[in-house]
Design a protein around this motif. Structure first.
Motif, PDB file in Angstrom:
ATOM      1  N   UNK A  82      71.622  69.770  13.003  1.00 16.52           N
ATOM      2  CA  UNK A  82      71.109  68.815  12.021  1.00 16.52           C
ATOM      3  C   UNK A  82      72.319  67.998  11.591  1.00 16.52           C
ATOM      4  N   UNK A  83      72.425  66.765  12.104  1.00 15.23           N
ATOM      5  CA  UNK A  83      73.665  66.014  11.929  1.00 15.23           C
ATOM      6  C   UNK A  83      73.388  64.523  11.885  1.00 15.23           C
ATOM      7  N   UNK A  91      76.048  61.851  18.629  1.00 12.65           N
ATOM      8  CA  UNK A  91      75.519  60.528  18.986  1.00 12.65           C
ATOM      9  C   UNK A  91      75.150  60.493  20.470  1.00 12.65           C
ATOM     10  N   UNK A  92      75.888  61.212  21.286  1.00  7.27           N
ATOM     11  CA  UNK A  92      75.566  61.324  22.713  1.00  7.27           C
ATOM     12  C   UNK A  92      74.595  62.464  22.961  1.00  7.27           C
ATOM     13  N   UNK A  93      74.748  63.563  22.231  1.00  7.65           N
ATOM     14  CA  UNK A  93      74.003  64.784  22.532  1.00  7.65           C
ATOM     15  C   UNK A  93      72.562  64.796  22.060  1.00  7.65           C
ATOM     16  N   UNK A  94      72.252  64.073  20.993  1.00  4.48           N
ATOM     17  CA  UNK A  94      70.903  64.096  20.414  1.00  4.48           C
ATOM     18  C   UNK A  94      69.912  63.411  21.348  1.00  4.48           C
ATOM     19  N   UNK A  95      68.786  64.077  21.639  1.00  5.84           N
ATOM     20  CA  UNK A  95      67.780  63.491  22.524  1.00  5.84           C
ATOM     21  C   UNK A  95      66.384  63.458  21.911  1.00  5.84           C
ATOM     22  N   UNK A  96      66.308  63.657  20.585  1.00  6.85           N
ATOM     23  CA  UNK A  96      65.052  63.636  19.820  1.00  6.85           C
ATOM     24  C   UNK A  96      64.249  64.921  19.946  1.00  6.85           C
ATOM     25  N   UNK A  97      64.600  65.785  20.898  1.00 11.01           N
ATOM     26  CA  UNK A  97      63.861  67.036  21.085  1.00 11.01           C
ATOM     27  C   UNK A  97      64.736  68.274  20.935  1.00 11.01           C
ATOM     28  N   UNK A  98      66.022  68.087  20.625  1.00 10.29           N
ATOM     29  CA  UNK A  98      66.934  69.240  20.562  1.00 10.29           C
ATOM     30  C   UNK A  98      67.565  69.423  19.185  1.00 10.29           C
ATOM     31  N   UNK A  99      67.018  68.776  18.180  1.00  9.95           N
ATOM     32  CA  UNK A  99      67.560  68.888  16.825  1.00  9.95           C
ATOM     33  C   UNK A  99      67.108  67.704  15.996  1.00  9.95           C
ATOM     34  N   UNK A 100      67.880  67.411  14.946  1.00 13.90           N
ATOM     35  CA  UNK A 100      67.502  66.339  14.031  1.00 13.90           C
ATOM     36  C   UNK A 100      68.692  65.435  13.723  1.00 13.90           C
ATOM     37  N   UNK A 101      68.383  64.171  13.451  1.00  9.58           N
ATOM     38  CA  UNK A 101      69.397  63.179  13.081  1.00  9.58           C
ATOM     39  C   UNK A 101      69.205  62.799  11.623  1.00  9.58           C
ATOM     40  N   UNK A 102      70.286  62.873  10.843  1.00  7.76           N
ATOM     41  CA  UNK A 102      70.239  62.579   9.414  1.00  7.76           C
ATOM     42  C   UNK A 102      70.470  61.094   9.173  1.00  7.76           C
ATOM     43  N   UNK A 103      69.586  60.477   8.417  1.00  8.01           N
ATOM     44  CA  UNK A 103      69.829  59.158   7.845  1.00  8.01           C
ATOM     45  C   UNK A 103      69.913  58.013   8.819  1.00  8.01           C
ATOM     46  N   UNK A 104      69.768  56.823   8.273  1.00 12.80           N
ATOM     47  CA  UNK A 104      69.982  55.583   9.027  1.00 12.80           C
ATOM     48  C   UNK A 104      71.351  55.041   8.659  1.00 12.80           C
TER      49      UNK A 104
END
Length: 421
Positions: free
Chosen positions: A184-185, A192-205
Protein backbone atom coordinates in the motif's frame (compact mmCIF):
# COMPACT_ATOMS: atom_id res chain seq x y z
CA UNK A 1 21.68 -16.48 -14.42
CA UNK A 2 18.10 -16.82 -15.66
CA UNK A 3 16.36 -13.90 -17.34
CA UNK A 4 13.27 -12.11 -16.05
CA UNK A 5 10.99 -14.22 -18.28
CA UNK A 6 12.45 -17.47 -16.86
CA UNK A 7 11.95 -16.21 -13.32
CA UNK A 8 8.41 -15.09 -14.15
CA UNK A 9 7.52 -18.58 -15.42
CA UNK A 10 8.88 -20.10 -12.22
CA UNK A 11 6.97 -17.76 -9.91
CA UNK A 12 3.69 -18.27 -11.76
CA UNK A 13 3.60 -21.61 -9.95
CA UNK A 14 2.52 -19.72 -6.82
CA UNK A 15 -0.99 -19.91 -8.35
CA UNK A 16 -0.97 -23.66 -7.61
CA UNK A 17 -0.37 -23.27 -3.86
CA UNK A 18 -3.55 -24.42 -2.03
CA UNK A 19 -5.44 -21.64 -0.22
CA UNK A 20 -5.25 -23.32 3.18
CA UNK A 21 -1.51 -23.97 2.92
CA UNK A 22 -0.72 -20.42 1.83
CA UNK A 23 -2.82 -18.90 4.62
CA UNK A 24 -1.50 -21.26 7.30
CA UNK A 25 2.11 -20.48 6.37
CA UNK A 26 1.46 -16.75 6.43
CA UNK A 27 -0.33 -16.96 9.78
CA UNK A 28 2.59 -18.86 11.31
CA UNK A 29 4.98 -16.10 10.23
CA UNK A 30 2.56 -13.47 11.52
CA UNK A 31 2.25 -15.16 14.93
CA UNK A 32 6.05 -15.38 15.11
CA UNK A 33 6.23 -11.64 14.39
CA UNK A 34 3.69 -10.77 17.09
CA UNK A 35 5.46 -12.93 19.68
CA UNK A 36 8.73 -11.24 18.67
CA UNK A 37 7.15 -7.78 19.13
CA UNK A 38 5.74 -8.72 22.55
CA UNK A 39 9.14 -10.02 23.66
CA UNK A 40 10.87 -6.79 22.52
CA UNK A 41 8.32 -4.67 24.37
CA UNK A 42 8.60 -6.80 27.54
CA UNK A 43 12.38 -6.43 27.57
CA UNK A 44 12.08 -2.67 27.17
CA UNK A 45 9.58 -2.45 30.04
CA UNK A 46 11.84 -4.55 32.26
CA UNK A 47 14.83 -2.35 31.41
CA UNK A 48 13.03 0.84 32.44
CA UNK A 49 11.79 -0.74 35.70
CA UNK A 50 8.06 -1.08 35.05
CA UNK A 51 5.92 -3.10 37.46
CA UNK A 52 5.20 -6.82 36.87
CA UNK A 53 1.57 -5.97 36.05
CA UNK A 54 2.58 -3.51 33.31
CA UNK A 55 5.08 -6.04 31.94
CA UNK A 56 2.38 -8.75 31.81
CA UNK A 57 0.18 -6.44 29.73
CA UNK A 58 2.68 -6.81 26.91
CA UNK A 59 1.10 -10.21 26.22
CA UNK A 60 -2.03 -8.38 25.04
CA UNK A 61 -0.19 -6.30 22.42
CA UNK A 62 -1.43 -7.09 18.90
CA UNK A 63 -3.58 -10.02 17.79
CA UNK A 64 -2.63 -12.58 15.11
CA UNK A 65 -6.21 -12.66 13.80
CA UNK A 66 -6.27 -8.93 13.02
CA UNK A 67 -5.19 -7.19 9.80
CA UNK A 68 -1.58 -6.16 10.52
CA UNK A 69 0.13 -3.28 8.72
CA UNK A 70 3.86 -2.58 8.89
CA UNK A 71 5.71 0.72 8.47
CA UNK A 72 9.46 0.39 8.94
CA UNK A 73 12.24 2.49 7.42
CA UNK A 74 14.64 5.32 7.99
CA UNK A 75 12.64 8.12 9.57
CA UNK A 76 13.43 10.96 7.21
CA UNK A 77 10.87 13.76 7.15
CA UNK A 78 9.90 13.19 3.49
CA UNK A 79 8.70 9.68 4.40
CA UNK A 80 5.93 11.32 6.48
CA UNK A 81 5.96 8.87 9.38
CA UNK A 82 3.00 10.54 11.11
CA UNK A 83 0.69 10.75 8.07
CA UNK A 84 -1.45 7.92 9.45
CA UNK A 85 -2.26 10.06 12.52
CA UNK A 86 -3.60 13.00 10.48
CA UNK A 87 -7.14 12.24 11.71
CA UNK A 88 -6.73 10.52 15.07
CA UNK A 89 -10.44 9.98 15.70
CA UNK A 90 -10.87 8.32 12.32
CA UNK A 91 -7.85 6.13 13.03
CA UNK A 92 -9.19 5.17 16.46
CA UNK A 93 -12.43 4.01 14.87
CA UNK A 94 -10.41 1.79 12.53
CA UNK A 95 -8.22 0.17 15.15
CA UNK A 96 -11.05 -0.35 17.63
CA UNK A 97 -13.76 -1.62 15.28
CA UNK A 98 -15.47 -4.52 17.06
CA UNK A 99 -15.74 -6.79 14.01
CA UNK A 100 -12.99 -5.63 11.60
CA UNK A 101 -10.15 -3.99 13.56
CA UNK A 102 -6.70 -3.15 12.20
CA UNK A 103 -3.30 -2.87 13.92
CA UNK A 104 0.00 -1.19 13.04
CA UNK A 105 3.65 -1.92 13.77
CA UNK A 106 6.11 0.96 13.37
CA UNK A 107 9.89 0.70 13.42
CA UNK A 108 12.72 2.87 12.24
CA UNK A 109 15.71 5.04 12.96
CA UNK A 110 16.73 8.52 11.91
CA UNK A 111 20.18 9.69 10.88
CA UNK A 112 22.03 10.82 14.05
CA UNK A 113 22.11 14.40 12.74
CA UNK A 114 18.51 14.42 11.51
CA UNK A 115 16.82 16.16 14.42
CA UNK A 116 13.52 16.48 12.56
CA UNK A 117 13.55 12.74 11.79
CA UNK A 118 14.23 11.90 15.44
CA UNK A 119 11.37 14.19 16.46
CA UNK A 120 9.05 12.20 14.17
CA UNK A 121 9.97 8.96 15.95
CA UNK A 122 9.26 10.58 19.31
CA UNK A 123 5.89 11.80 18.02
CA UNK A 124 4.91 8.34 16.73
CA UNK A 125 5.88 6.82 20.10
CA UNK A 126 3.79 9.34 22.03
CA UNK A 127 0.81 8.84 19.73
CA UNK A 128 1.05 5.05 20.03
CA UNK A 129 0.64 5.41 23.82
CA UNK A 130 -2.51 7.53 23.62
CA UNK A 131 -5.81 6.18 24.88
CA UNK A 132 -7.51 4.32 22.06
CA UNK A 133 -4.30 3.17 20.42
CA UNK A 134 -2.96 0.88 23.14
CA UNK A 135 -2.28 -2.70 22.02
CA UNK A 136 -3.17 -1.77 18.43
CA UNK A 137 -0.25 0.53 17.50
CA UNK A 138 3.29 -0.24 18.60
CA UNK A 139 6.68 1.32 17.87
CA UNK A 140 9.71 -0.98 18.08
CA UNK A 141 12.97 0.60 19.21
CA UNK A 142 16.50 -0.04 17.90
CA UNK A 143 15.44 -0.81 14.33
CA UNK A 144 17.90 -3.11 12.55
CA UNK A 145 17.99 -5.71 9.79
CA UNK A 146 16.72 -8.44 12.14
CA UNK A 147 13.61 -6.45 13.04
CA UNK A 148 13.12 -5.61 9.36
CA UNK A 149 13.31 -9.31 8.45
CA UNK A 150 10.66 -10.22 11.00
CA UNK A 151 8.38 -7.43 9.82
CA UNK A 152 8.52 -8.10 6.08
CA UNK A 153 7.93 -11.79 6.76
CA UNK A 154 4.93 -11.37 9.03
CA UNK A 155 2.78 -8.34 8.20
CA UNK A 156 -0.26 -8.52 5.93
CA UNK A 157 0.24 -5.11 4.36
CA UNK A 158 3.32 -2.94 3.83
CA UNK A 159 2.70 0.81 4.13
CA UNK A 160 4.81 3.43 2.35
CA UNK A 161 3.86 7.07 1.75
CA UNK A 162 6.88 9.28 0.98
CA UNK A 163 6.39 12.75 -0.44
CA UNK A 164 6.71 12.41 -4.23
CA UNK A 165 9.11 12.37 -6.05
CA UNK A 166 11.66 11.92 -3.26
CA UNK A 167 11.65 8.11 -2.89
CA UNK A 168 14.87 6.69 -4.32
CA UNK A 169 13.62 3.11 -4.40
CA UNK A 170 11.84 1.75 -1.31
CA UNK A 171 13.30 -1.76 -1.24
CA UNK A 172 11.51 -2.92 1.95
CA UNK A 173 8.26 -3.25 -0.01
CA UNK A 174 10.05 -5.50 -2.49
CA UNK A 175 11.02 -7.81 0.39
CA UNK A 176 7.50 -7.98 1.77
CA UNK A 177 5.98 -9.28 -1.47
CA UNK A 178 7.80 -12.65 -1.67
CA UNK A 179 6.50 -13.33 1.85
CA UNK A 180 2.90 -12.79 0.77
CA UNK A 181 2.79 -9.19 1.94
CA UNK A 182 0.81 -6.70 -0.12
CA UNK A 183 1.97 -3.14 -0.80
CA UNK A 184 0.00 0.00 0.00
CA UNK A 185 2.11 2.87 -1.30
CA UNK A 186 2.16 6.12 -3.23
CA UNK A 187 3.27 5.69 -6.84
CA UNK A 188 6.88 6.61 -6.26
CA UNK A 189 10.17 4.71 -6.22
CA UNK A 190 9.91 1.08 -7.32
CA UNK A 191 6.14 0.90 -6.80
CA UNK A 192 5.59 3.26 -9.73
CA UNK A 193 6.91 0.43 -11.93
CA UNK A 194 5.70 -2.49 -9.82
CA UNK A 195 2.04 -1.56 -9.28
CA UNK A 196 -0.29 -3.25 -11.79
CA UNK A 197 -3.71 -2.50 -10.21
CA UNK A 198 -4.10 -6.14 -9.13
CA UNK A 199 -1.16 -6.62 -6.74
CA UNK A 200 -1.80 -3.93 -4.12
CA UNK A 201 -2.99 -0.36 -3.75
CA UNK A 202 -1.81 3.11 -4.78
CA UNK A 203 -2.25 5.99 -2.34
CA UNK A 204 -3.46 9.38 -3.51
CA UNK A 205 -3.28 11.39 -6.69
CA UNK A 206 -0.11 13.34 -7.41
CA UNK A 207 -0.70 17.09 -7.15
CA UNK A 208 1.46 18.97 -9.67
CA UNK A 209 0.99 22.53 -8.47
CA UNK A 210 -0.33 22.29 -4.91
CA UNK A 211 1.38 22.82 -1.58
CA UNK A 212 2.98 20.05 0.48
CA UNK A 213 0.20 20.53 3.04
CA UNK A 214 -2.45 19.96 0.39
CA UNK A 215 -0.64 16.85 -0.89
CA UNK A 216 -0.48 15.54 2.70
CA UNK A 217 -4.22 16.11 3.07
CA UNK A 218 -5.00 14.35 -0.22
CA UNK A 219 -2.78 11.37 0.60
CA UNK A 220 -4.05 10.99 4.18
CA UNK A 221 -7.67 11.01 3.02
CA UNK A 222 -6.85 8.49 0.27
CA UNK A 223 -5.11 6.26 2.81
CA UNK A 224 -8.13 6.25 5.14
CA UNK A 225 -10.58 5.65 2.29
CA UNK A 226 -8.57 2.75 0.90
CA UNK A 227 -8.41 1.14 4.34
CA UNK A 228 -12.10 1.70 5.09
CA UNK A 229 -13.64 0.85 1.72
CA UNK A 230 -11.31 -1.66 0.09
CA UNK A 231 -8.51 -3.13 2.19
CA UNK A 232 -10.21 -3.94 5.51
CA UNK A 233 -13.42 -5.35 3.93
CA UNK A 234 -11.36 -7.53 1.57
CA UNK A 235 -9.21 -8.91 4.39
CA UNK A 236 -12.19 -9.91 6.53
CA UNK A 237 -14.31 -11.29 3.66
CA UNK A 238 -14.36 -15.06 4.29
CA UNK A 239 -17.07 -16.65 2.14
CA UNK A 240 -16.38 -20.11 3.58
CA UNK A 241 -16.08 -18.73 7.11
CA UNK A 242 -12.41 -19.69 7.29
CA UNK A 243 -10.26 -18.16 4.54
CA UNK A 244 -10.14 -14.68 2.97
CA UNK A 245 -10.19 -16.03 -0.58
CA UNK A 246 -9.98 -12.69 -2.42
CA UNK A 247 -7.11 -11.58 -0.15
CA UNK A 248 -5.27 -14.82 -0.90
CA UNK A 249 -5.58 -14.11 -4.63
CA UNK A 250 -4.04 -10.69 -4.02
CA UNK A 251 -1.20 -12.32 -2.07
CA UNK A 252 -0.51 -14.64 -4.99
CA UNK A 253 -0.49 -11.79 -7.49
CA UNK A 254 1.85 -9.81 -5.24
CA UNK A 255 4.29 -12.72 -5.06
CA UNK A 256 3.96 -13.54 -8.77
CA UNK A 257 4.34 -10.01 -10.13
CA UNK A 258 6.95 -8.54 -7.79
CA UNK A 259 9.37 -11.34 -6.92
CA UNK A 260 10.77 -12.17 -10.39
CA UNK A 261 11.17 -8.50 -11.37
CA UNK A 262 12.40 -6.73 -8.23
CA UNK A 263 15.31 -8.74 -6.88
CA UNK A 264 19.08 -8.83 -6.53
CA UNK A 265 19.45 -10.93 -9.68
CA UNK A 266 17.94 -8.15 -11.77
CA UNK A 267 20.04 -5.53 -10.00
CA UNK A 268 23.31 -7.36 -10.67
CA UNK A 269 22.27 -8.15 -14.25
CA UNK A 270 21.36 -4.54 -15.05
CA UNK A 271 24.47 -3.12 -13.38
CA UNK A 272 26.51 -5.59 -15.44
CA UNK A 273 24.79 -4.97 -18.77
CA UNK A 274 24.27 -1.21 -18.47
CA UNK A 275 27.39 -0.13 -16.58
CA UNK A 276 30.13 -2.67 -15.99
CA UNK A 277 30.29 -4.20 -19.48
CA UNK A 278 30.16 -0.82 -21.29
CA UNK A 279 32.79 0.53 -18.87
CA UNK A 280 35.04 -2.48 -19.51
CA UNK A 281 34.60 -2.10 -23.28
CA UNK A 282 35.41 1.62 -23.07
CA UNK A 283 38.53 0.85 -21.06
CA UNK A 284 39.59 -1.66 -23.70
CA UNK A 285 38.91 0.81 -26.53
CA UNK A 286 40.68 3.69 -24.82
CA UNK A 287 43.69 1.55 -23.87
CA UNK A 288 44.29 0.30 -27.42
CA UNK A 289 47.15 1.78 -29.48
CA UNK A 290 48.86 3.34 -26.49
CA UNK A 291 45.63 5.07 -25.39
CA UNK A 292 45.25 6.76 -28.76
CA UNK A 293 41.45 7.11 -28.60
CA UNK A 294 41.62 8.58 -25.10
CA UNK A 295 44.23 11.09 -26.19
CA UNK A 296 42.19 12.17 -29.21
CA UNK A 297 39.02 12.50 -27.10
CA UNK A 298 40.85 14.65 -24.55
CA UNK A 299 42.22 16.87 -27.31
CA UNK A 300 38.72 17.14 -28.84
CA UNK A 301 37.21 18.17 -25.50
CA UNK A 302 39.83 20.85 -25.03
CA UNK A 303 39.21 22.25 -28.51
CA UNK A 304 35.42 22.05 -28.12
CA UNK A 305 35.51 24.03 -24.87
CA UNK A 306 37.62 26.66 -26.64
CA UNK A 307 35.36 26.93 -29.72
CA UNK A 308 31.94 26.51 -28.09
CA UNK A 309 31.35 30.24 -27.30
CA UNK A 310 31.07 30.75 -31.08
CA UNK A 311 27.94 28.54 -31.24
CA UNK A 312 24.76 30.63 -31.54
CA UNK A 313 21.19 30.03 -32.68
CA UNK A 314 20.40 33.07 -34.79
CA UNK A 315 16.88 32.33 -36.03
CA UNK A 316 14.04 29.86 -35.33
CA UNK A 317 11.04 29.61 -37.65
CA UNK A 318 7.76 27.63 -37.63
CA UNK A 319 6.52 26.77 -41.12
CA UNK A 320 2.89 26.03 -40.13
CA UNK A 321 0.44 28.71 -41.26
CA UNK A 322 -1.35 28.63 -37.89
CA UNK A 323 1.38 27.91 -35.34
CA UNK A 324 -0.98 28.66 -32.41
CA UNK A 325 -3.43 25.87 -33.27
CA UNK A 326 -1.85 22.58 -34.26
CA UNK A 327 -4.33 19.70 -34.44
CA UNK A 328 -3.60 16.39 -32.76
CA UNK A 329 -1.96 14.14 -35.34
CA UNK A 330 -0.32 17.01 -37.19
CA UNK A 331 3.29 18.15 -36.79
CA UNK A 332 4.98 21.42 -35.97
CA UNK A 333 7.49 22.14 -38.71
CA UNK A 334 10.56 23.82 -37.19
CA UNK A 335 13.66 25.26 -38.85
CA UNK A 336 16.64 26.90 -37.18
CA UNK A 337 19.69 28.80 -38.39
CA UNK A 338 22.75 27.91 -36.32
CA UNK A 339 26.15 29.58 -36.33
CA UNK A 340 28.81 26.99 -35.50
CA UNK A 341 31.94 28.95 -36.37
CA UNK A 342 34.93 26.66 -36.10
CA UNK A 343 32.88 23.77 -34.65
CA UNK A 344 32.47 20.86 -37.06
CA UNK A 345 28.72 20.13 -37.64
CA UNK A 346 29.37 16.40 -37.23
CA UNK A 347 30.23 17.16 -33.60
CA UNK A 348 26.94 18.83 -32.66
CA UNK A 349 23.35 17.71 -32.27
CA UNK A 350 20.59 20.28 -32.84
CA UNK A 351 17.31 19.47 -31.07
CA UNK A 352 13.81 20.83 -30.60
CA UNK A 353 13.12 20.58 -26.87
CA UNK A 354 9.34 20.44 -26.41
CA UNK A 355 6.63 19.55 -23.90
CA UNK A 356 3.69 20.87 -21.89
CA UNK A 357 3.89 24.63 -21.37
CA UNK A 358 3.83 25.69 -17.72
CA UNK A 359 4.32 29.46 -17.61
CA UNK A 360 7.92 29.84 -18.76
CA UNK A 361 8.79 26.17 -18.10
CA UNK A 362 8.37 23.00 -20.16
CA UNK A 363 7.12 19.94 -18.26
CA UNK A 364 7.53 16.29 -19.32
CA UNK A 365 9.95 17.32 -22.09
CA UNK A 366 10.99 15.38 -25.17
CA UNK A 367 13.90 16.16 -27.52
CA UNK A 368 13.46 15.75 -31.28
CA UNK A 369 16.59 15.93 -33.46
CA UNK A 370 16.62 18.55 -36.22
CA UNK A 371 18.53 17.48 -39.32
CA UNK A 372 21.09 19.61 -41.16
CA UNK A 373 19.45 20.91 -44.36
CA UNK A 374 22.22 23.05 -45.85
CA UNK A 375 25.97 23.27 -46.10
CA UNK A 376 27.99 26.06 -44.54
CA UNK A 377 27.56 29.48 -46.17
CA UNK A 378 31.24 30.35 -45.75
CA UNK A 379 30.69 32.08 -42.41
CA UNK A 380 30.01 28.94 -40.35
CA UNK A 381 26.18 29.18 -40.61
CA UNK A 382 24.00 26.09 -41.12
CA UNK A 383 20.28 25.43 -41.44
CA UNK A 384 18.47 22.66 -39.56
CA UNK A 385 14.87 21.50 -39.76
CA UNK A 386 12.54 18.85 -38.39
CA UNK A 387 9.00 17.89 -37.39
CA UNK A 388 7.62 17.80 -33.87
CA UNK A 389 4.46 15.62 -33.68
CA UNK A 390 1.39 16.94 -31.82
CA UNK A 391 0.40 13.65 -30.20
CA UNK A 392 -1.86 15.05 -27.46
CA UNK A 393 -4.10 18.06 -26.96
CA UNK A 394 -3.11 20.91 -24.67
CA UNK A 395 -0.80 23.89 -24.52
CA UNK A 396 2.76 23.09 -25.55
CA UNK A 397 5.97 25.02 -25.86
CA UNK A 398 9.34 24.40 -27.46
CA UNK A 399 12.87 25.70 -27.65
CA UNK A 400 15.86 24.79 -29.82
CA UNK A 401 19.19 23.74 -28.35
CA UNK A 402 22.63 22.65 -29.55
CA UNK A 403 24.77 20.12 -27.66
CA UNK A 404 28.22 18.69 -28.50
CA UNK A 405 28.40 15.03 -29.51
CA UNK A 406 31.22 12.54 -30.05
CA UNK A 407 31.19 8.73 -30.46
CA UNK A 408 33.38 8.24 -27.38
CA UNK A 409 31.40 10.34 -24.90
CA UNK A 410 30.09 8.24 -22.02
CA UNK A 411 26.95 10.36 -21.68
CA UNK A 412 25.37 13.15 -23.69
CA UNK A 413 26.06 16.08 -21.35
CA UNK A 414 29.56 15.09 -20.31
CA UNK A 415 31.06 18.42 -21.39
CA UNK A 416 28.32 20.49 -19.74
CA UNK A 417 28.13 22.64 -22.87
CA UNK A 418 24.79 23.67 -24.32
CA UNK A 419 23.40 26.59 -26.32
CA UNK A 420 19.70 27.55 -26.27
CA UNK A 421 17.60 29.61 -28.65
Amino acid sequence: MGGTSDRARFWRRVIDIPDAQLWETHQKLKLRLIEFVRDRVRRRLERVGESPEVIRRANRILDPEILTIGFARRFATYKRGTLLFSDKERLKRLVNDTTRPVQFIFAGKAHPRDEAGKALIQEVYKLSRETGFENRIVLLEDYDSYIARRLVQGVDLWLNHPLRPLEASGTSGMKSAPNGGINLSVLDGWWREGYNSNNGWAIGAEIDDGTVEFQNEVDANSLYQLLENQIIPLYYAKPDGKLPLAWLQLMRESIRSVTPVFNTQRMVQEYTERLYVPAAKSHEDFSRDNCGAATRLSQWKTQMRKDWPQVQISDVQVANKDRQNILVGESLEISARVHLGAVDPKHVRVEAYHGEADNSDIRNPTATVLNQSSQADGNGNYSYQGSVPASESGTYGFSVRVVPTHPNLMQAHELRLITWS
